[in-house]
Design a protein around this motif. Structure first.
Motif, short mmCIF file in Angstrom:
data_model
loop_
_atom_site.label_atom_id
_atom_site.label_comp_id
_atom_site.label_asym_id
_atom_site.label_seq_id
_atom_site.Cartn_x
_atom_site.Cartn_y
_atom_site.Cartn_z
N VAL A 112 -0.04 0.66 -1.99
CA VAL A 112 0.76 -0.56 -1.92
C VAL A 112 1.76 -0.36 -0.78
O VAL A 112 2.60 0.54 -0.82
CB VAL A 112 1.50 -0.82 -3.24
N ILE A 113 1.64 -1.20 0.24
CA ILE A 113 2.49 -1.05 1.42
C ILE A 113 3.41 -2.25 1.57
O ILE A 113 3.04 -3.38 1.22
CB ILE A 113 1.63 -0.88 2.70
N GLU A 114 4.62 -2.01 2.05
CA GLU A 114 5.57 -3.09 2.30
C GLU A 114 5.29 -3.71 3.67
O GLU A 114 4.97 -3.01 4.63
CB GLU A 114 6.99 -2.54 2.26
N LEU A 115 5.44 -5.02 3.75
CA LEU A 115 5.15 -5.73 4.99
C LEU A 115 6.45 -6.15 5.67
O LEU A 115 7.47 -6.39 5.00
CB LEU A 115 4.31 -6.98 4.69
N SER A 116 6.38 -6.25 6.97
CA SER A 116 7.55 -6.69 7.73
C SER A 116 7.75 -8.19 7.52
O SER A 116 6.86 -8.91 7.05
CB SER A 116 7.34 -6.41 9.23
N GLU A 117 8.93 -8.66 7.88
CA GLU A 117 9.22 -10.09 7.73
C GLU A 117 8.28 -10.92 8.61
O GLU A 117 7.87 -12.02 8.23
CB GLU A 117 10.67 -10.37 8.10
N LYS A 118 7.93 -10.38 9.75
CA LYS A 118 7.02 -11.10 10.64
C LYS A 118 5.64 -11.27 10.00
O LYS A 118 5.07 -12.36 10.01
CB LYS A 118 6.90 -10.35 11.97
N THR A 119 5.12 -10.16 9.45
CA THR A 119 3.80 -10.22 8.81
C THR A 119 3.84 -11.13 7.59
O THR A 119 2.91 -11.91 7.34
CB THR A 119 3.36 -8.81 8.38
N LYS A 120 4.93 -11.05 6.84
CA LYS A 120 5.08 -11.90 5.66
C LYS A 120 5.10 -13.38 6.05
O LYS A 120 4.50 -14.24 5.37
CB LYS A 120 6.36 -11.52 4.92
N ALA A 121 5.78 -13.70 7.17
CA ALA A 121 5.85 -15.08 7.63
C ALA A 121 4.46 -15.58 8.07
O ALA A 121 4.09 -16.73 7.80
CB ALA A 121 6.84 -15.21 8.78
#
Length: 432
Positions: free
Chosen positions: A326-335
């Protein structure tokens, strides 16, 4: 004018008591208070066994039935079976616990005494009614029970509703012959929740057009309407606490309406899987329709899963890699994922648009993995561990005795090659 009087001054105290009870019966068929209280005293102290059974004899009555039916002043001169019917009339003062206990004791004793003489008050008319009720249950199962509850119960009448609804119930009490689920349950020896499940199941069936009348159109004593097959009841009634109208029946009915099909037809098919299976096996056209429906269902489920995947990534801001991390995504990827979610959730989006959004989000996850050497290393390690685990499990399943019994040159060679590969991999790891 001649006035006829009936003197009872020569009667004993016991006969006087019997006379008063008999007079109450003769006067108006049994005033509840006088008759029931009189019976209670006659039974409680055994008065009926203390009076002579007739003129010129001191012999007592040998049975309670004989006493009830004997001519006055010795007995009551009343049919025993009729007396049992009068016992059903409540005493005016049974709200008093002491009086209620006295009446219950008397009724139980009178019924016991008469039952010993073969008098139960059970008529052939009652037998016919009960046999008809049995036939209805046998043919319709839970449908008859649901119908009966719908006729008897008014939802919201004393079922724990708010104060205003309780006040409305009181105002309408004289206009309605129905009772609350709570009162019904108390009389039936069950729970109000169970009674309401029958009520809600009936209403759900009406909404799905499985029955022709709602509970609002039914009343106590309403003639039995045409009921669906017993097998269909499970589509609406649930023995668990969840509401029946959120069960399969409503979903099937809604889908049928969307397809322009009568809900009843779809529900009948759903309730009889054996018939559906027979039609598929016997008729190629039906089988073709079934395959097409299953293909459509699989595509719909796959599309729903893809939308859910995109939604989870966009809303949670994390994702699971093929290796299970489970990896955290950057705000850019999330957007970017949120943009694809908007496309996937568009009501006009077809399967292709949803599939493209899903694949685009998967590509975003792959880019994140490839851009981070540490994540990529963990992914590779997980992949190798998984392969070795599968290999070890396969080898562990081999029985050595069975292998020896069937081994030939080809098996020996393949095993030797496998051992060589394992040794080479172990050597590489040990030198690193």
């Amino acid at each position: 004018m001649d006035v006829r009087t009936e003197s009872n001054t020569q009667l004993t105290d016991e006969q006087q008591r019997v006379y008063r009870v008999r007079h109450t019966l003769e006067r108006d068929g049994g005033t509840p208070a006088g008759l029931l209280s009189g019976l209670a005293s006659v039974v409680a102290d055994g008065t009926w066994q203390q009076v002579p059974k007739g003129k010129n004899t001191d012999e007592p009555f040998t049975s309670f039935k004989e006493f009830i039916e004997a001519k006055p002043p010795y007995g009551l001169g009343y049919p025993a079976a009729h007396l049992l019917q009068i016992l059903q009339i409540p005493h005016p003062h049974e709200g008093n616990p002491r009086m209620r206990a006295e009446m219950d004791t008397m009724r139980a004793e009178v019924r016991r005494l008469l039952a010993e003489d073969g008098v139960t008050g059970y008529t052939e008319e009652q037998r016919d009614q009960e046999i008809k009720a049995w036939a209805a249950l046998d043919q319709a199962g839970g449908w008859w029970l649901g119908f009966f509850v719908a006729c008897q119960v008014e939802k919201g009448a004393g079922n724990g509703g708010d104060r205003k609804s309780d006040q409305r119930s009181k105002r309408n009490a004289e206009d309605s012959t129905k009772i609350s689920a709570r009162e019904f349950a108390a009389r039936a020896g069950t729970s109000p929740a169970r009674v309401l499940r029958y009520f809600e199941a009936w209403q759900a069936a009406y909404k799905a057009e499985a029955v022709t009348k709602s509970a609002d159109e039914l009343h106590p004593g309403h003639p039995v309407i045409d009921l669906p097959d017993a097998e269909n009841w499970g589509l609406y009634y649930s023995s668990r606490s969840r509401r029946a109208n959120t069960d399969r029946g409503e979903l099937i009915a809604a889908a049928a309406e969307a397809e322009g099909i009568k809900p009843r037809a779809a529900l009948d098919v759903a309730a009889n899987p054996a018939a559906l299976r027979t039609a598929i096996l016997a008729d190629p056209k039906t089988a073709q329709e079934a395959r097409a429906a299953l293909t459509r269902l699989a595509a719909t489920e796959r599309q729903a899963d893809q939308v859910e995947y995109v939604r989870k990534v966009a809303q949670d801001g994390n994702a699971k890699t093929p290796g299970g991390q489970v990896i955290e995504l950057s705000e850019k990827t999330k957007a970017e994922a949120a943009g694809h979610l908007a496309v996937a959730e568009n009501p006009e989006a077809g399967p292709e648009a949803v599939s493209e959004a899903y694949e685009a989000v998967q590509a975003l996850i792959s880019e994140v993995v490839e851009a981070d050497p540490e994540i990529q290393t963990r992914e590779q390690r997980t992949r190798f561990q998984r392969a070795l685990s599968v290999t070890a499990k396969s080898l562990g399943a081999i029985d050595p005795d069975d292998l020896i019994a069937v081994a030939d040159d080809d098996l020996r060679q393949r095993l030797a090659d496998l051992q060589k590969q394992v040794n080479e991999l172990a050597g590489l790891i040990s030198r690193s």
